[in-house]
Design a protein around this motif. Structure first.
Motif, PDB file in Angstrom:
ATOM      1  N   THR A  84       0.862  -1.029  -0.021  1.00 52.03           N
ATOM      2  CA  THR A  84      -0.179  -0.243   0.198  1.00 52.03           C
ATOM      3  C   THR A  84       0.578   1.093  -0.229  1.00 52.03           C
ATOM      4  OG1 THR A  84      -1.613  -1.109   1.075  1.00 52.03           O
ATOM      5  CG2 THR A  84      -1.759   1.362   1.532  1.00 52.03           C
ATOM      6  N   ALA A  85       0.802   2.099  -0.691  1.00 48.16           N
ATOM      7  CA  ALA A  85       1.458   3.318  -1.402  1.00 48.16           C
ATOM      8  C   ALA A  85       0.906   3.822  -2.370  1.00 48.16           C
ATOM      9  CB  ALA A  85       3.123   2.961  -1.510  1.00 48.16           C
ATOM     10  N   SER A  86       1.513   4.954  -2.426  1.00 49.03           N
ATOM     11  CA  SER A  86       1.834   5.757  -3.828  1.00 49.03           C
ATOM     12  C   SER A  86       2.627   5.511  -4.824  1.00 49.03           C
ATOM     13  CB  SER A  86       1.399   7.207  -3.771  1.00 49.03           C
ATOM     14  OG  SER A  86       0.200   7.649  -3.138  1.00 49.03           O
ATOM     15  N   TYR A  87       2.946   5.131  -6.840  1.00 54.36           N
ATOM     16  CA  TYR A  87       3.390   5.082  -7.066  1.00 54.36           C
ATOM     17  C   TYR A  87       3.453   5.486  -8.542  1.00 54.36           C
ATOM     18  CZ  TYR A  87       3.636   0.375  -4.827  1.00 54.36           C
ATOM     19  OH  TYR A  87       4.025  -1.061  -3.645  1.00 54.36           O
ATOM     20  N   PHE A  88       5.331   6.131  -8.749  1.00 55.28           N
ATOM     21  CA  PHE A  88       4.624   6.981 -10.100  1.00 55.28           C
ATOM     22  C   PHE A  88       5.789   6.602 -10.908  1.00 55.28           C
ATOM     23  CE2 PHE A  88       3.389  10.871  -7.453  1.00 55.28           C
ATOM     24  CZ  PHE A  88       3.705  10.551  -5.961  1.00 55.28           C
ATOM     25  N   CYS A  89       5.593   7.022 -12.176  1.00 56.56           N
ATOM     26  CA  CYS A  89       6.152   6.367 -12.950  1.00 56.56           C
ATOM     27  C   CYS A  89       7.010   8.222 -13.400  1.00 56.56           C
ATOM     28  CB  CYS A  89       6.098   6.630 -14.358  1.00 56.56           C
ATOM     29  SG  CYS A  89       4.834   7.231 -15.286  1.00 56.56           S
ATOM     30  N   ALA A  90       8.481   7.645 -13.608  1.00 58.86           N
ATOM     31  CA  ALA A  90       9.020   8.484 -14.203  1.00 58.86           C
ATOM     32  C   ALA A  90      10.177   8.795 -15.396  1.00 58.86           C
ATOM     33  CB  ALA A  90      10.362   9.189 -12.377  1.00 58.86           C
ATOM     34  N   THR A  91      10.434   9.207 -16.258  1.00 58.63           N
ATOM     35  CA  THR A  91      10.481   9.474 -17.971  1.00 58.63           C
ATOM     36  C   THR A  91      12.123  10.708 -17.529  1.00 58.63           C
ATOM     37  OG1 THR A  91       9.233  11.003 -18.537  1.00 58.63           O
ATOM     38  CG2 THR A  91       8.733   8.782 -18.961  1.00 58.63           C
ATOM     39  N   ASP A  92      13.318   9.775 -18.349  1.00 59.64           N
ATOM     40  CA  ASP A  92      14.123  10.310 -18.115  1.00 59.64           C
ATOM     41  C   ASP A  92      14.084  10.728 -19.731  1.00 59.64           C
ATOM     42  OD1 ASP A  92      17.848   9.711 -18.065  1.00 59.64           O
ATOM     43  OD2 ASP A  92      16.821  11.142 -17.510  1.00 59.64           O
ATOM     44  N   GLY A  93      14.088  12.102 -19.538  1.00 55.39           N
ATOM     45  CA  GLY A  93      14.556  12.638 -20.965  1.00 55.39           C
ATOM     46  C   GLY A  93      15.816  12.010 -21.626  1.00 55.39           C
ATOM     47  N   GLY A  95      19.282  14.320 -23.552  1.00 51.62           N
ATOM     48  CA  GLY A  95      20.402  15.543 -23.635  1.00 51.62           C
ATOM     49  C   GLY A  95      21.101  16.166 -22.487  1.00 51.62           C
ATOM     50  N   ALA A  96      21.835  16.294 -22.809  1.00 51.06           N
ATOM     51  CA  ALA A  96      22.357  16.985 -22.365  1.00 51.06           C
ATOM     52  C   ALA A  96      22.057  17.167 -20.741  1.00 51.06           C
ATOM     53  CB  ALA A  96      23.196  17.571 -22.126  1.00 51.06           C
ATOM     54  N   ASN A  97      20.669  18.104 -20.774  1.00 48.23           N
ATOM     55  CA  ASN A  97      19.916  18.655 -19.914  1.00 48.23           C
ATOM     56  C   ASN A  97      18.759  18.251 -19.423  1.00 48.23           C
ATOM     57  OD1 ASN A  97      21.763  20.949 -19.543  1.00 48.23           O
ATOM     58  ND2 ASN A  97      20.631  21.688 -21.089  1.00 48.23           N
ATOM     59  N   SER A  98      19.084  16.342 -19.897  1.00 47.70           N
ATOM     60  CA  SER A  98      17.332  15.734 -19.413  1.00 47.70           C
ATOM     61  C   SER A  98      17.121  15.368 -18.121  1.00 47.70           C
ATOM     62  CB  SER A  98      17.855  14.628 -20.014  1.00 47.70           C
ATOM     63  OG  SER A  98      18.582  13.631 -19.189  1.00 47.70           O
ATOM     64  N   LYS A  99      16.022  15.310 -17.684  1.00 49.23           N
ATOM     65  CA  LYS A  99      16.044  15.266 -15.841  1.00 49.23           C
ATOM     66  C   LYS A  99      15.141  14.667 -15.673  1.00 49.23           C
ATOM     67  CE  LYS A  99      12.654  19.482 -16.547  1.00 49.23           C
ATOM     68  NZ  LYS A  99      11.918  20.736 -15.817  1.00 49.23           N
ATOM     69  N   LEU A 100      14.989  13.809 -15.275  1.00 49.65           N
ATOM     70  CA  LEU A 100      13.504  13.476 -14.090  1.00 49.65           C
ATOM     71  C   LEU A 100      12.235  13.930 -14.369  1.00 49.65           C
ATOM     72  CD1 LEU A 100      14.402   9.872 -11.669  1.00 49.65           C
ATOM     73  CD2 LEU A 100      14.230   9.808 -14.024  1.00 49.65           C
ATOM     74  N   THR A 101      11.404  13.163 -14.720  1.00 51.88           N
ATOM     75  CA  THR A 101       9.682  13.964 -15.115  1.00 51.88           C
ATOM     76  C   THR A 101       9.080  12.454 -14.646  1.00 51.88           C
ATOM     77  OG1 THR A 101      10.747  15.866 -17.000  1.00 51.88           O
ATOM     78  CG2 THR A 101       8.362  15.368 -15.655  1.00 51.88           C
ATOM     79  N   PHE A 102       8.544  13.441 -13.225  1.00 54.68           N
ATOM     80  CA  PHE A 102       7.681  12.424 -12.571  1.00 54.68           C
ATOM     81  C   PHE A 102       5.969  12.637 -13.155  1.00 54.68           C
ATOM     82  CE2 PHE A 102       9.897  10.325  -9.480  1.00 54.68           C
ATOM     83  CZ  PHE A 102      11.378  10.867  -9.851  1.00 54.68           C
TER      84      PHE A 102
ATOM     85  N   GLY B  42       3.102  14.767  -8.421  1.00 49.94           N
ATOM     86  CA  GLY B  42       4.332  13.845  -8.250  1.00 49.94           C
ATOM     87  C   GLY B  42       5.414  14.917  -8.233  1.00 49.94           C
ATOM     88  N   PRO B  43       7.125  14.705  -7.917  1.00 46.59           N
ATOM     89  CA  PRO B  43       8.262  15.728  -7.200  1.00 46.59           C
ATOM     90  C   PRO B  43       7.982  16.849  -8.282  1.00 46.59           C
ATOM     91  CG  PRO B  43       8.350  13.434  -6.579  1.00 46.59           C
ATOM     92  CD  PRO B  43       7.365  13.357  -7.672  1.00 46.59           C
ATOM     93  N   GLU B  44       8.228  17.783  -8.656  1.00 43.43           N
ATOM     94  CA  GLU B  44       9.134  18.399  -9.905  1.00 43.43           C
ATOM     95  C   GLU B  44       9.942  19.050  -9.019  1.00 43.43           C
ATOM     96  OE1 GLU B  44       4.512  20.388 -10.022  1.00 43.43           O
ATOM     97  OE2 GLU B  44       5.818  21.485 -11.524  1.00 43.43           O
ATOM     98  N   LEU B  45      11.299  18.959 -10.219  1.00 44.89           N
ATOM     99  CA  LEU B  45      12.495  19.553 -10.076  1.00 44.89           C
ATOM    100  C   LEU B  45      12.579  21.242  -9.821  1.00 44.89           C
ATOM    101  CD1 LEU B  45      15.898  18.352 -10.213  1.00 44.89           C
ATOM    102  CD2 LEU B  45      15.417  18.742 -12.466  1.00 44.89           C
ATOM    103  N   LEU B  46      13.462  21.451  -8.498  1.00 40.49           N
ATOM    104  CA  LEU B  46      13.686  22.822  -9.067  1.00 40.49           C
ATOM    105  C   LEU B  46      15.221  22.816  -9.499  1.00 40.49           C
ATOM    106  CD1 LEU B  46      12.479  23.305  -5.492  1.00 40.49           C
ATOM    107  CD2 LEU B  46      11.458  24.443  -7.240  1.00 40.49           C
ATOM    108  N   ILE B  47      16.068  22.110  -8.363  1.00 40.77           N
ATOM    109  CA  ILE B  47      17.765  22.246  -9.360  1.00 40.77           C
ATOM    110  C   ILE B  47      18.558  21.401  -8.668  1.00 40.77           C
ATOM    111  CG2 ILE B  47      18.330  23.469  -6.761  1.00 40.77           C
ATOM    112  CD1 ILE B  47      20.030  25.544  -7.940  1.00 40.77           C
ATOM    113  N   ARG B  48      19.260  21.280  -9.892  1.00 39.88           N
ATOM    114  CA  ARG B  48      20.672  19.614  -9.906  1.00 39.88           C
ATOM    115  C   ARG B  48      21.658  20.580  -9.775  1.00 39.88           C
ATOM    116  NH1 ARG B  48      22.879  16.522 -13.914  1.00 39.88           N
ATOM    117  NH2 ARG B  48      21.967  17.820 -16.089  1.00 39.88           N
ATOM    118  N   TYR B  49      22.451  19.752  -8.921  1.00 43.35           N
ATOM    119  CA  TYR B  49      24.155  20.403  -8.955  1.00 43.35           C
ATOM    120  C   TYR B  49      24.768  18.709  -9.371  1.00 43.35           C
ATOM    121  CZ  TYR B  49      23.094  23.925  -5.792  1.00 43.35           C
ATOM    122  OH  TYR B  49      22.558  25.424  -5.354  1.00 43.35           O
ATOM    123  N   GLU B  50      26.124  19.118  -9.766  1.00 47.73           N
ATOM    124  CA  GLU B  50      26.372  17.867  -9.646  1.00 47.73           C
ATOM    125  C   GLU B  50      27.875  18.809  -9.146  1.00 47.73           C
ATOM    126  OE1 GLU B  50      27.385  16.952 -13.855  1.00 47.73           O
ATOM    127  OE2 GLU B  50      24.898  16.990 -14.370  1.00 47.73           O
TER     128      GLU B  50
END
Lengths: 112, 115
Positions: A84-93, A95-102, B42-50
Protein backbone atom coordinates in the motif's frame (compact mmCIF):
# COMPACT_ATOMS: atom_id res chain seq x y z
CA UNK A 1 5.09 20.10 -16.38
CA UNK A 2 4.58 16.38 -15.84
CA UNK A 3 5.15 14.08 -18.78
CA UNK A 4 4.18 10.75 -17.32
CA UNK A 5 0.53 10.04 -16.77
CA UNK A 6 -0.33 7.06 -14.65
CA UNK A 7 -3.49 5.04 -14.92
CA UNK A 8 -5.56 4.35 -12.92
CA UNK A 9 -5.33 7.19 -10.41
CA UNK A 10 -6.34 4.84 -7.61
CA UNK A 11 -6.43 1.07 -7.29
CA UNK A 12 -7.83 -1.09 -4.49
CA UNK A 13 -7.19 -4.83 -4.45
CA UNK A 14 -7.24 -7.78 -2.06
CA UNK A 15 -4.03 -9.14 -0.63
CA UNK A 16 -2.67 -11.85 -2.88
CA UNK A 17 -4.04 -10.34 -6.07
CA UNK A 18 -1.90 -8.80 -8.78
CA UNK A 19 -1.77 -5.04 -9.29
CA UNK A 20 -1.18 -3.53 -12.72
CA UNK A 21 -0.37 0.14 -13.13
CA UNK A 22 0.15 1.93 -16.40
CA UNK A 23 2.13 4.97 -17.45
CA UNK A 24 2.04 6.91 -20.70
CA UNK A 25 4.44 9.62 -21.79
CA UNK A 26 4.81 12.03 -24.67
CA UNK A 27 8.41 12.53 -25.72
CA UNK A 28 11.33 10.20 -26.42
CA UNK A 29 13.10 8.87 -23.37
CA UNK A 30 16.44 7.49 -22.28
CA UNK A 31 14.90 5.37 -19.58
CA UNK A 32 11.78 5.07 -17.42
CA UNK A 33 11.79 4.50 -13.68
CA UNK A 34 9.16 3.51 -11.15
CA UNK A 35 9.21 4.80 -7.58
CA UNK A 36 7.12 4.05 -4.50
CA UNK A 37 6.19 6.55 -1.81
CA UNK A 38 4.70 5.56 1.50
CA UNK A 39 2.58 8.15 3.28
CA UNK A 40 4.72 10.95 4.68
CA UNK A 41 7.95 9.46 3.40
CA UNK A 42 10.39 10.03 0.58
CA UNK A 43 10.36 8.14 -2.69
CA UNK A 44 12.04 4.77 -3.04
CA UNK A 45 13.38 3.60 -6.38
CA UNK A 46 11.84 0.31 -7.55
CA UNK A 47 13.07 -0.41 -11.03
CA UNK A 48 14.64 1.23 -14.08
CA UNK A 49 14.06 0.13 -17.66
CA UNK A 50 16.11 1.54 -20.51
CA UNK A 51 14.64 2.57 -23.85
CA UNK A 52 16.19 -0.45 -25.60
CA UNK A 53 14.66 -2.89 -23.12
CA UNK A 54 11.16 -4.33 -23.33
CA UNK A 55 10.75 -6.12 -20.04
CA UNK A 56 12.46 -6.30 -16.71
CA UNK A 57 11.88 -8.23 -13.48
CA UNK A 58 12.82 -7.55 -9.89
CA UNK A 59 11.38 -9.87 -7.26
CA UNK A 60 7.59 -9.52 -7.41
CA UNK A 61 7.86 -6.60 -9.83
CA UNK A 62 7.62 -6.81 -13.59
CA UNK A 63 7.88 -3.74 -15.76
CA UNK A 64 7.34 -3.50 -19.49
CA UNK A 65 8.14 -0.71 -21.89
CA UNK A 66 6.64 -0.11 -25.33
CA UNK A 67 8.44 2.83 -26.90
CA UNK A 68 6.26 2.70 -30.01
CA UNK A 69 3.20 3.35 -27.86
CA UNK A 70 5.12 5.47 -25.36
CA UNK A 71 3.79 3.46 -22.49
CA UNK A 72 4.96 1.33 -19.58
CA UNK A 73 3.28 -0.95 -17.11
CA UNK A 74 4.25 -2.06 -13.63
CA UNK A 75 2.93 -5.38 -12.37
CA UNK A 76 3.13 -6.31 -8.71
CA UNK A 77 2.36 -9.98 -8.22
CA UNK A 78 0.95 -11.55 -5.07
CA UNK A 79 0.38 -8.17 -3.45
CA UNK A 80 0.79 -7.61 0.28
CA UNK A 81 -0.70 -5.05 2.63
CA UNK A 82 2.77 -3.53 2.86
CA UNK A 83 2.57 -2.67 -0.85
CA UNK A 84 0.00 0.00 0.00
CA UNK A 85 1.60 3.23 -1.22
CA UNK A 86 1.67 5.73 -4.07
CA UNK A 87 3.52 4.65 -7.19
CA UNK A 88 5.10 7.09 -9.63
CA UNK A 89 6.57 6.62 -13.04
CA UNK A 90 9.36 8.96 -14.02
CA UNK A 91 10.81 9.48 -17.45
CA UNK A 92 14.40 10.46 -18.13
CA UNK A 93 14.57 12.51 -21.29
CA UNK A 94 17.29 12.57 -23.90
CA UNK A 95 20.01 15.21 -23.92
CA UNK A 96 22.59 16.79 -21.71
CA UNK A 97 20.04 18.69 -19.68
CA UNK A 98 17.57 15.87 -19.34
CA UNK A 99 15.86 15.42 -16.04
CA UNK A 100 13.50 12.98 -14.38
CA UNK A 101 9.89 14.02 -14.94
CA UNK A 102 7.37 12.41 -12.60
CA UNK A 103 3.71 11.66 -13.14
CA UNK A 104 1.00 12.40 -10.60
CA UNK A 105 1.14 8.91 -9.16
CA UNK A 106 -1.20 5.99 -8.51
CA UNK A 107 -2.57 5.30 -5.05
CA UNK A 108 -2.56 1.55 -4.40
CA UNK A 109 -4.49 0.13 -1.47
CA UNK A 110 -4.04 -3.54 -0.65
CA UNK A 111 -6.71 -4.85 1.69
CA UNK A 112 -5.62 -7.53 4.17
CA UNK B 1 24.83 3.05 4.58
CA UNK B 2 23.09 6.18 5.80
CA UNK B 3 20.43 7.56 3.52
CA UNK B 4 19.75 11.13 2.47
CA UNK B 5 19.19 13.25 5.57
CA UNK B 6 16.94 16.29 5.61
CA UNK B 7 16.03 18.73 8.32
CA UNK B 8 13.76 19.92 9.63
CA UNK B 9 11.05 17.36 8.90
CA UNK B 10 8.29 19.88 9.49
CA UNK B 11 8.21 23.66 9.44
CA UNK B 12 5.36 26.08 10.02
CA UNK B 13 5.96 29.74 9.31
CA UNK B 14 3.95 32.86 8.64
CA UNK B 15 3.92 34.31 5.14
CA UNK B 16 6.70 36.76 4.34
CA UNK B 17 9.05 35.01 6.76
CA UNK B 18 12.25 33.33 5.55
CA UNK B 19 12.82 29.59 5.80
CA UNK B 20 15.72 27.27 5.08
CA UNK B 21 15.97 23.54 4.48
CA UNK B 22 19.09 21.44 4.83
CA UNK B 23 20.12 18.27 3.03
CA UNK B 24 23.01 15.87 3.52
CA UNK B 25 23.27 13.46 0.57
CA UNK B 26 24.58 9.93 0.59
CA UNK B 27 28.34 9.90 0.95
CA UNK B 28 30.08 9.88 -2.40
CA UNK B 29 27.06 11.00 -4.41
CA UNK B 30 28.13 13.83 -6.67
CA UNK B 31 24.68 14.82 -7.86
CA UNK B 32 22.13 16.45 -5.59
CA UNK B 33 18.56 17.45 -6.42
CA UNK B 34 15.92 19.58 -4.77
CA UNK B 35 12.31 18.81 -5.64
CA UNK B 36 9.00 20.35 -4.71
CA UNK B 37 6.02 18.04 -4.23
CA UNK B 38 2.51 19.42 -3.95
CA UNK B 39 -0.27 17.33 -2.47
CA UNK B 40 -1.47 14.70 -4.91
CA UNK B 41 1.31 15.44 -7.39
CA UNK B 42 4.65 13.98 -8.30
CA UNK B 43 7.92 15.73 -7.45
CA UNK B 44 9.01 18.60 -9.67
CA UNK B 45 12.68 19.46 -10.02
CA UNK B 46 13.79 22.81 -8.63
CA UNK B 47 17.55 22.55 -8.99
CA UNK B 48 20.24 19.98 -9.74
CA UNK B 49 23.85 20.16 -8.57
CA UNK B 50 26.83 18.28 -9.85
CA UNK B 51 29.37 18.67 -7.08
CA UNK B 52 29.13 22.36 -6.16
CA UNK B 53 27.88 23.55 -9.55
CA UNK B 54 24.19 24.20 -10.20
CA UNK B 55 23.77 22.62 -13.65
CA UNK B 56 20.00 23.00 -13.93
CA UNK B 57 18.15 25.71 -12.02
CA UNK B 58 15.69 26.58 -14.75
CA UNK B 59 12.69 25.69 -12.57
CA UNK B 60 13.87 27.56 -9.49
CA UNK B 61 11.88 30.77 -8.84
CA UNK B 62 14.91 32.93 -8.38
CA UNK B 63 13.06 35.96 -7.08
CA UNK B 64 12.48 34.23 -3.76
CA UNK B 65 14.28 30.89 -3.84
CA UNK B 66 18.01 30.35 -3.52
CA UNK B 67 20.19 27.32 -3.00
CA UNK B 68 23.80 26.55 -2.34
CA UNK B 69 25.99 23.50 -2.10
CA UNK B 70 29.26 24.60 -0.58
CA UNK B 71 32.12 22.12 -0.88
CA UNK B 72 29.91 19.88 -3.00
CA UNK B 73 28.41 17.98 -0.08
CA UNK B 74 25.60 19.45 2.05
CA UNK B 75 23.06 21.76 0.48
CA UNK B 76 20.67 24.42 1.70
CA UNK B 77 17.50 25.62 0.01
CA UNK B 78 16.11 28.97 1.13
CA UNK B 79 12.87 30.81 0.54
CA UNK B 80 12.66 34.49 1.31
CA UNK B 81 10.00 35.69 1.68
CA UNK B 82 7.67 32.69 1.85
CA UNK B 83 4.22 32.85 0.29
CA UNK B 84 1.10 30.82 1.02
CA UNK B 85 1.56 28.93 -2.24
CA UNK B 86 4.95 27.64 -1.11
CA UNK B 87 3.26 25.18 1.24
CA UNK B 88 4.45 21.80 0.00
CA UNK B 89 6.94 19.04 0.69
CA UNK B 90 10.51 19.81 -0.29
CA UNK B 91 12.46 16.69 -1.19
CA UNK B 92 16.17 16.29 -1.54
CA UNK B 93 17.67 13.44 -3.55
CA UNK B 94 21.13 12.32 -4.57
CA UNK B 95 22.61 10.00 -7.14
CA UNK B 96 26.13 8.71 -7.76
CA UNK B 97 26.53 10.03 -11.27
CA UNK B 98 26.03 13.23 -13.17
CA UNK B 99 23.10 12.19 -15.32
CA UNK B 100 19.58 11.03 -14.62
CA UNK B 101 20.30 7.64 -16.07
CA UNK B 102 20.69 6.33 -12.58
CA UNK B 103 18.30 5.87 -9.74
CA UNK B 104 17.87 8.69 -7.31
CA UNK B 105 17.84 8.26 -3.55
CA UNK B 106 15.34 10.49 -1.78
CA UNK B 107 15.30 11.91 1.70
CA UNK B 108 12.12 11.96 3.81
CA UNK B 109 11.37 15.56 2.86
CA UNK B 110 10.50 18.74 4.74
CA UNK B 111 6.82 19.54 4.95
CA UNK B 112 6.42 23.31 4.86
CA UNK B 113 3.22 25.02 5.93
CA UNK B 114 2.94 28.75 5.31
CA UNK B 115 0.12 30.45 7.23
Amino acid sequence: SQQGEEDPQALSIQEGENATMNCSYKTSINNLQWYRQNSGRGLVHLILIRSNEREKHSGRLRVTLDTSKKSSSLLITASRAADTASYFCATDGIGANSKLTFGKGITLSVRP
Amino acid sequence: EAGVVQSPRYKIIEKKQPVAFWCNPISGHNTLYWYLQNLGQGPELLIRYENEEAVDDSQLPKDRFSAERLKGVDSTLKIQPAELGDSAVYLCASSPRGTDSYEQYFGPGTRLTVT
